[in-house]
Motif scaffolding. Sequence first.
Motif, PDB file in Angstrom:
ATOM      1  N   ARG A 156       0.847  -1.194   0.000  1.00  0.00           N
ATOM      2  CA  ARG A 156       0.000   0.000   0.000  1.00  0.00           C
ATOM      3  C   ARG A 156       0.887   1.249   0.000  1.00  0.00           C
ATOM      4  O   ARG A 156       0.624   2.217  -0.711  1.00  0.00           O
ATOM      5  CB  ARG A 156      -0.946   0.003   1.194  1.00  0.00           C
ATOM      6  CG  ARG A 156      -1.989  -1.084   1.113  1.00  0.00           C
ATOM      7  CD  ARG A 156      -2.811  -1.187   2.402  1.00  0.00           C
ATOM      8  NE  ARG A 156      -3.649  -2.345   2.377  1.00  0.00           N
ATOM      9  CZ  ARG A 156      -4.866  -2.384   1.816  1.00  0.00           C
ATOM     10  NH1 ARG A 156      -5.371  -1.309   1.255  1.00  0.00           N
ATOM     11  NH2 ARG A 156      -5.568  -3.494   1.825  1.00  0.00           N
ATOM     12  N   LEU A 157       1.941   1.212   0.805  1.00  0.00           N
ATOM     13  CA  LEU A 157       2.887   2.328   0.829  1.00  0.00           C
ATOM     14  C   LEU A 157       3.624   2.447  -0.505  1.00  0.00           C
ATOM     15  O   LEU A 157       3.820   3.557  -1.020  1.00  0.00           O
ATOM     16  CB  LEU A 157       3.890   2.157   1.975  1.00  0.00           C
ATOM     17  CG  LEU A 157       3.303   2.313   3.369  1.00  0.00           C
ATOM     18  CD1 LEU A 157       4.309   1.850   4.423  1.00  0.00           C
ATOM     19  CD2 LEU A 157       2.867   3.742   3.621  1.00  0.00           C
ATOM     20  N   LEU A 158       4.003   1.310  -1.071  1.00  0.00           N
ATOM     21  CA  LEU A 158       4.664   1.323  -2.374  1.00  0.00           C
ATOM     22  C   LEU A 158       3.740   1.924  -3.432  1.00  0.00           C
ATOM     23  O   LEU A 158       4.177   2.742  -4.252  1.00  0.00           O
ATOM     24  CB  LEU A 158       5.071  -0.091  -2.771  1.00  0.00           C
ATOM     25  CG  LEU A 158       5.795  -0.241  -4.101  1.00  0.00           C
ATOM     26  CD1 LEU A 158       7.122   0.523  -4.091  1.00  0.00           C
ATOM     27  CD2 LEU A 158       6.019  -1.715  -4.410  1.00  0.00           C
ATOM     28  N   ALA A 159       2.483   1.559  -3.407  1.00  0.00           N
ATOM     29  CA  ALA A 159       1.513   2.115  -4.358  1.00  0.00           C
ATOM     30  C   ALA A 159       1.437   3.629  -4.202  1.00  0.00           C
ATOM     31  O   ALA A 159       1.473   4.376  -5.177  1.00  0.00           O
ATOM     32  CB  ALA A 159       0.145   1.482  -4.151  1.00  0.00           C
ATOM     33  N   HIS A 160       1.348   4.077  -2.959  1.00  0.00           N
ATOM     34  CA  HIS A 160       1.237   5.515  -2.695  1.00  0.00           C
ATOM     35  C   HIS A 160       2.479   6.276  -3.169  1.00  0.00           C
ATOM     36  O   HIS A 160       2.382   7.256  -3.899  1.00  0.00           O
ATOM     37  CB  HIS A 160       0.998   5.754  -1.211  1.00  0.00           C
ATOM     38  CG  HIS A 160       1.045   7.200  -0.834  1.00  0.00           C
ATOM     39  ND1 HIS A 160      -0.001   8.055  -1.083  1.00  0.00           N
ATOM     40  CD2 HIS A 160       2.022   7.939  -0.263  1.00  0.00           C
ATOM     41  CE1 HIS A 160       0.318   9.268  -0.660  1.00  0.00           C
ATOM     42  NE2 HIS A 160       1.541   9.221  -0.157  1.00  0.00           N
ATOM     43  N   PHE A 161       3.650   5.832  -2.722  1.00  0.00           N
ATOM     44  CA  PHE A 161       4.866   6.586  -3.003  1.00  0.00           C
ATOM     45  C   PHE A 161       5.320   6.468  -4.455  1.00  0.00           C
ATOM     46  O   PHE A 161       5.918   7.394  -4.994  1.00  0.00           O
ATOM     47  CB  PHE A 161       5.991   6.193  -2.051  1.00  0.00           C
ATOM     48  CG  PHE A 161       5.775   6.715  -0.664  1.00  0.00           C
ATOM     49  CD1 PHE A 161       5.788   8.078  -0.410  1.00  0.00           C
ATOM     50  CD2 PHE A 161       5.527   5.859   0.395  1.00  0.00           C
ATOM     51  CE1 PHE A 161       5.572   8.579   0.862  1.00  0.00           C
ATOM     52  CE2 PHE A 161       5.304   6.344   1.669  1.00  0.00           C
ATOM     53  CZ  PHE A 161       5.324   7.711   1.903  1.00  0.00           C
ATOM     54  N   SER A 162       5.061   5.323  -5.082  1.00  0.00           N
ATOM     55  CA  SER A 162       5.453   5.179  -6.489  1.00  0.00           C
ATOM     56  C   SER A 162       4.437   5.832  -7.414  1.00  0.00           C
ATOM     57  O   SER A 162       4.758   6.187  -8.544  1.00  0.00           O
ATOM     58  CB  SER A 162       5.599   3.704  -6.861  1.00  0.00           C
ATOM     59  OG  SER A 162       4.335   3.062  -6.941  1.00  0.00           O
ATOM     60  N   GLY A 163       3.211   5.964  -6.930  1.00  0.00           N
ATOM     61  CA  GLY A 163       2.152   6.513  -7.766  1.00  0.00           C
ATOM     62  C   GLY A 163       1.718   5.567  -8.874  1.00  0.00           C
ATOM     63  O   GLY A 163       1.042   5.981  -9.813  1.00  0.00           O
ATOM     64  N   ASP A 164       2.093   4.289  -8.761  1.00  0.00           N
ATOM     65  CA  ASP A 164       1.746   3.330  -9.807  1.00  0.00           C
ATOM     66  C   ASP A 164       0.222   3.205  -9.900  1.00  0.00           C
ATOM     67  O   ASP A 164      -0.431   2.816  -8.933  1.00  0.00           O
ATOM     68  CB  ASP A 164       2.356   1.963  -9.501  1.00  0.00           C
ATOM     69  CG  ASP A 164       2.198   1.009 -10.660  1.00  0.00           C
ATOM     70  OD1 ASP A 164       3.172   0.832 -11.407  1.00  0.00           O
ATOM     71  OD2 ASP A 164       1.090   0.462 -10.841  1.00  0.00           O
TER      72      ASP A 164
END
Length: 140
Positions: A37-45
């Motif tokens: 979830r954090l990866l989705a947020h920070f990467s903006g993928d």
Amino acid sequence: MDEEDEVRKEFSIRKIVLPHTADSVLICIDENQVEYRLLAHFSGDPVLCDLFRAGKDFHAYVGSQLFQVPMEELTKDQRSIGKKFNFAKLYGAGEAALAEQCKLSLPKVRRLQEAYHKKFPAVDRFKRDTEFKCKHHGGI
């Protein structure tokens, strides 16, 4: 539940942590797939963000993409491999380690990794940018 989940359940650190006093309360919070979830947020993928907004199982989705099968037809082993690819991507496991963990040949792992990179290009960009910032600026 795969073997790793069974081990975590049986040997959970939570079982040995107790409140300090009898009138104390210990609160345990476990956010489902929080790292991703954090990866989705920070990467903006956009694919990752849409998955979490829709409440989808990220590991199953990745497994279905890697093996090119609908999520409804995904086997337990394929989901497990998707999960291992996710952790490898997030924590930087090498190809050889991933091949061993997934019980796949190195060429097969390389093909699956290429499919992963094509599906989530923003994740690769975020990882490269973050590594660059850490290397050149001493942190994020």
